[in-house]
Design an enzyme around this catalytic site. Structure first.
Site, PDB file in Angstrom:
ATOM      1  CB  CYS A  69       0.938 -27.788   3.955  1.00 46.21           C
ATOM      2  SG  CYS A  69       1.172 -27.620   2.174  1.00 46.21           S
ATOM      3  CB  CYS A  73      -1.601 -33.878  -0.555  1.00 48.56           C
ATOM      4  SG  CYS A  73      -0.836 -32.520  -1.486  1.00 48.56           S
ATOM      5  CB  CYS A  76      -0.169 -34.792   3.240  1.00 46.24           C
ATOM      6  SG  CYS A  76       1.251 -34.009   4.028  1.00 46.24           S
ATOM      7  CB  CYS A 112      16.222 -35.860   2.351  1.00 46.63           C
ATOM      8  SG  CYS A 112      14.814 -35.265   1.408  1.00 46.63           S
ATOM      9  CB  CYS A 143      17.897 -34.547  -0.840  1.00 43.67           C
ATOM     10  SG  CYS A 143      16.273 -34.782  -1.585  1.00 43.67           S
ATOM     11  CB  CYS A 203      14.683 -37.146  -5.628  1.00 40.36           C
ATOM     12  SG  CYS A 203      13.893 -38.373  -4.540  1.00 40.36           S
TER      13      CYS A 203
HETATM   14  N1  SAM Z   1       5.339 -30.150   0.403  1.00 39.54           N
HETATM   15  C1  SAM Z   1       6.269 -30.810  -0.405  1.00 39.54           C
HETATM   16  C2  SAM Z   1       5.643 -31.594  -1.522  1.00 39.54           C
HETATM   17  O1  SAM Z   1       4.455 -31.843  -1.489  1.00 39.54           O
HETATM   18  O2  SAM Z   1       6.368 -31.935  -2.448  1.00 39.54           O
HETATM   19  C3  SAM Z   1       7.237 -31.694   0.350  1.00 39.54           C
HETATM   20  C4  SAM Z   1       6.757 -32.601   1.453  1.00 39.54           C
HETATM   21  S1  SAM Z   1       5.668 -33.938   0.978  1.00 39.54           S
HETATM   22  C5  SAM Z   1       5.288 -34.549   2.579  1.00 39.54           C
HETATM   23  C6  SAM Z   1       6.752 -35.141   0.231  1.00 39.54           C
HETATM   24  C7  SAM Z   1       6.147 -36.434  -0.255  1.00 39.54           C
HETATM   25  O3  SAM Z   1       5.908 -37.304   0.826  1.00 39.54           O
HETATM   26  C8  SAM Z   1       4.817 -36.387  -0.970  1.00 39.54           C
HETATM   27  O4  SAM Z   1       4.937 -35.993  -2.305  1.00 39.54           O
HETATM   28  C9  SAM Z   1       4.346 -37.820  -0.855  1.00 39.54           C
HETATM   29  O5  SAM Z   1       4.780 -38.576  -1.963  1.00 39.54           O
HETATM   30  C10 SAM Z   1       5.025 -38.314   0.414  1.00 39.54           C
HETATM   31  N2  SAM Z   1       4.044 -38.577   1.473  1.00 39.54           N
HETATM   32  C11 SAM Z   1       3.431 -37.662   2.237  1.00 39.54           C
HETATM   33  N3  SAM Z   1       2.593 -38.252   3.122  1.00 39.54           N
HETATM   34  C12 SAM Z   1       2.663 -39.579   2.901  1.00 39.54           C
HETATM   35  C13 SAM Z   1       2.016 -40.713   3.496  1.00 39.54           C
HETATM   36  N4  SAM Z   1       1.121 -40.590   4.451  1.00 39.54           N
HETATM   37  N5  SAM Z   1       2.338 -41.935   3.033  1.00 39.54           N
HETATM   38  C14 SAM Z   1       3.252 -42.072   2.044  1.00 39.54           C
HETATM   39  N6  SAM Z   1       3.885 -41.040   1.448  1.00 39.54           N
HETATM   40  C15 SAM Z   1       3.599 -39.801   1.862  1.00 39.54           C
HETATM   41  C1  DTB Z   2       9.335 -39.213  -0.423  1.00 39.18           C
HETATM   42  O1  DTB Z   2       9.012 -39.628  -1.558  1.00 39.18           O
HETATM   43  N1  DTB Z   2       8.979 -39.791   0.712  1.00 39.18           N
HETATM   44  C2  DTB Z   2       9.471 -39.024   1.837  1.00 39.18           C
HETATM   45  C3  DTB Z   2      10.344 -37.949   1.158  1.00 39.18           C
HETATM   46  N2  DTB Z   2      10.077 -38.142  -0.214  1.00 39.18           N
HETATM   47  C4  DTB Z   2      10.230 -36.556   1.567  1.00 39.18           C
HETATM   48  C5  DTB Z   2       8.389 -38.528   2.720  1.00 39.18           C
HETATM   49  C6  DTB Z   2       7.490 -39.623   3.235  1.00 39.18           C
HETATM   50  C7  DTB Z   2       6.500 -39.024   4.167  1.00 39.18           C
HETATM   51  C8  DTB Z   2       5.722 -40.064   4.908  1.00 39.18           C
HETATM   52  C9  DTB Z   2       4.699 -39.484   5.814  1.00 39.18           C
HETATM   53  C10 DTB Z   2       5.219 -38.601   6.903  1.00 39.18           C
HETATM   54  O2  DTB Z   2       6.308 -38.795   7.444  1.00 39.18           O
HETATM   55  O3  DTB Z   2       4.463 -37.668   7.250  1.00 39.18           O
HETATM   56 FE1  SF4 Z   3       1.562 -29.819   1.639  1.00 35.13          FE
HETATM   57 FE2  SF4 Z   3       1.654 -32.367   2.388  1.00 35.13          FE
HETATM   58 FE3  SF4 Z   3       0.736 -31.737  -0.031  1.00 35.13          FE
HETATM   59 FE4  SF4 Z   3       3.370 -31.433   0.517  1.00 35.13          FE
HETATM   60  S1  SF4 Z   3       2.222 -33.352   0.456  1.00 35.13           S
HETATM   61  S2  SF4 Z   3       2.035 -29.991  -0.567  1.00 35.13           S
HETATM   62  S3  SF4 Z   3       3.247 -30.856   2.705  1.00 35.13           S
HETATM   63  S4  SF4 Z   3      -0.206 -31.164   1.945  1.00 35.13           S
END
Ligand code: SAM
Ligand code: DTB
Ligand code: SF4
Length: 328
Positions: A69, A73, A76, A112, A143, A203
């Site tokens: 990506c 963030c 992530c 989802c 979702c 959501c």
């Molecule tokens: N790229 C899209 C976005 O940013 O909306 C969708 C995927 S993103 C991984 C979805 C959500 O997962 C993020 O907004 C964040 O709240 C959650 N998330 C990602 N990594 C995480 C982590 N290490 N621990 C907890 N929540 C996480």
């Molecule tokens: C949300 O709020 N939590 C989920 C879902 N929406 C997509 C994702 C959590 C991701 C946790 C870290 C991972 O699996 O990489």
């Molecule tokens: Fe990309 Fe992860 Fe940020 Fe979603 S949360 S925009 S997958 S870097």
């Protein structure tokens, strides 16, 4: 009570409350400051006014496009800048259908699908729309979480049968820049508006345990509760510290502070589903039970989130049994 049955209440709350009644960050912080038992008692009372306190909704997640990506963030694992999730090409519709059928067989009611994009290209969106159509055809709620949407994309997803779009505010406005620099929280609101205007359920939640203050946690909830109407579903994620990310060494949050966050979400968004989301694998059964007592009524179900682990279905089944919980 089902989400459908809550429709008229939701319509009634869409008129902006007078300023004195609005959930400001200060008022929400005062909830956090309550003695633990008082806070949980209030949350239980609110919860029981709107929901069956012993029924939990279960969604299964699948990453349909992992890693690479463009965004930065800090939490992530899928960011090309620091993530260690690797890069995978988009799954085929047949692979997604097989995973969705397996999730249904295990008792999930919603499926989802997540993609590691800043936002989908039109060609990608057409492929995701095919997935949504196929999953909906299995009789599951659908979702997706695909990042930021351009004009017209939400309508395409709706027409494919999408029920919910997940797009989190992630943290307080004043803390956002500490965690993410490649887009703004205003961009997130813009996509949430597009989703709502297309008639798709929202959501939207966030992450705690990223080194933010209690005030910032309250401020995140104030933003969510201040939406008109509040999100249908509110995921509260506890940071899963992923190797290689800037937040991999973030100090762990006091578990009771996490429970307080759930309780404050329940009190400030009485008719929303509050989802006990990422971080559950690291929690013991007792802590999860406290989260349910605080008003969480939805979980991710299945042994993987997107790239991180989640409790195995058998462990959740056993927990439901021990606590007398039923699945929605
Ligand atoms: N790229 C899209 C976005 O940013 O909306 C969708 C995927 S993103 C991984 C979805 C959500 O997962 C993020 O907004 C964040 O709240 C959650 N998330 C990602 N990594 C995480 C982590 N290490 N621990 C907890 N929540 C996480
Ligand atoms: C949300 O709020 N939590 C989920 C879902 N929406 C997509 C994702 C959590 C991701 C946790 C870290 C991972 O699996 O990489
Ligand atoms: Fe990309 Fe992860 Fe940020 Fe979603 S949360 S925009 S997958 S870097």
């Amino acid at each position: 009570m089902t989400a459908a049955a809550r429709g008229p209440e939701r319509a009634a709350t869409s008129t902006k409350p007078p300023a004195a009644e609005r959930w400001t960050a200060a008022r929400i912080e005062a909830l956090f400051d309550l003695p633990f038992a008082d806070l949980l008692f209030r949350a239980q009372q609110v919860h029981r006014q709107h929901f069956d306190a012993n029924a939990i909704q279960r969604s299964t997640l699948l990453s349909v496009k992992t890693g690479g990506c463009s965004e930065d963030c800090g939490y992530c694992s899928q960011s090309a800048r620091h993530g260690e999730a690797g890069r995978e090409k988009m799954l085929d519709v047949s692979e997604v259908v097989a995973a969705a059928q397996a999730a249904k067989d295990k008792g999930a009611s919603r499926f989802c699908m997540g993609a590691a994009w800043k936002g989908p290209k039109d060609k990608d969106l057409d492929q995701v729309a095919e997935m949504v159509k196929a999953v909906k055809g299995l009789g599951l709620e659908t979702c997706v979480t695909l990042g930021m949407l351009k004009d017209g994309q939400a309508e395409k997803l709706r027409d494919a049968g999408l029920d919910y779009y997940n797009h989190n505010l992630d943290t307080a406005p004043e803390f956002y820049g500490e965690v993410i620099s490649t887009h703004s929280q205003a961009d997130r609101f813009d996509t949430i508006d597009k989703v709502r205007e297309a008639g798709i359920k929202v959501c939207c939640g966030g992450i705690v345990g990223m080194g933010e203050t209690r005030r910032a946690r309250a401020s995140l909830l104030a933003e969510l509760a201040g939406m008109e109407p509040p999100p249908d579903s509110v995921p509260i994620n506890e940071l899963v510290p992923m190797p290689g990310t800037p937040l991999e060494n973030a100090p762990p949050l006091d578990p009771f502070e996490f429970v307080r966050t759930i309780a404050a979400a329940r009190i400030t968004m009485p008719t929303s589903f509050v989802r006990l989301s990422a971080g559950r694998q690291e929690m013991n059964d007792e802590l999860q039970a406290l989260c349910f007592l605080a008003g969480a009524n939805s979980i991710f179900y299945g042994d993987k989130l997107l790239t991180a682990g989640n409790p195995e279905a058998a462990r959740d089944e056993a927990l439901f049994e021990r606590l007398g919980l039923s699945a929605i």
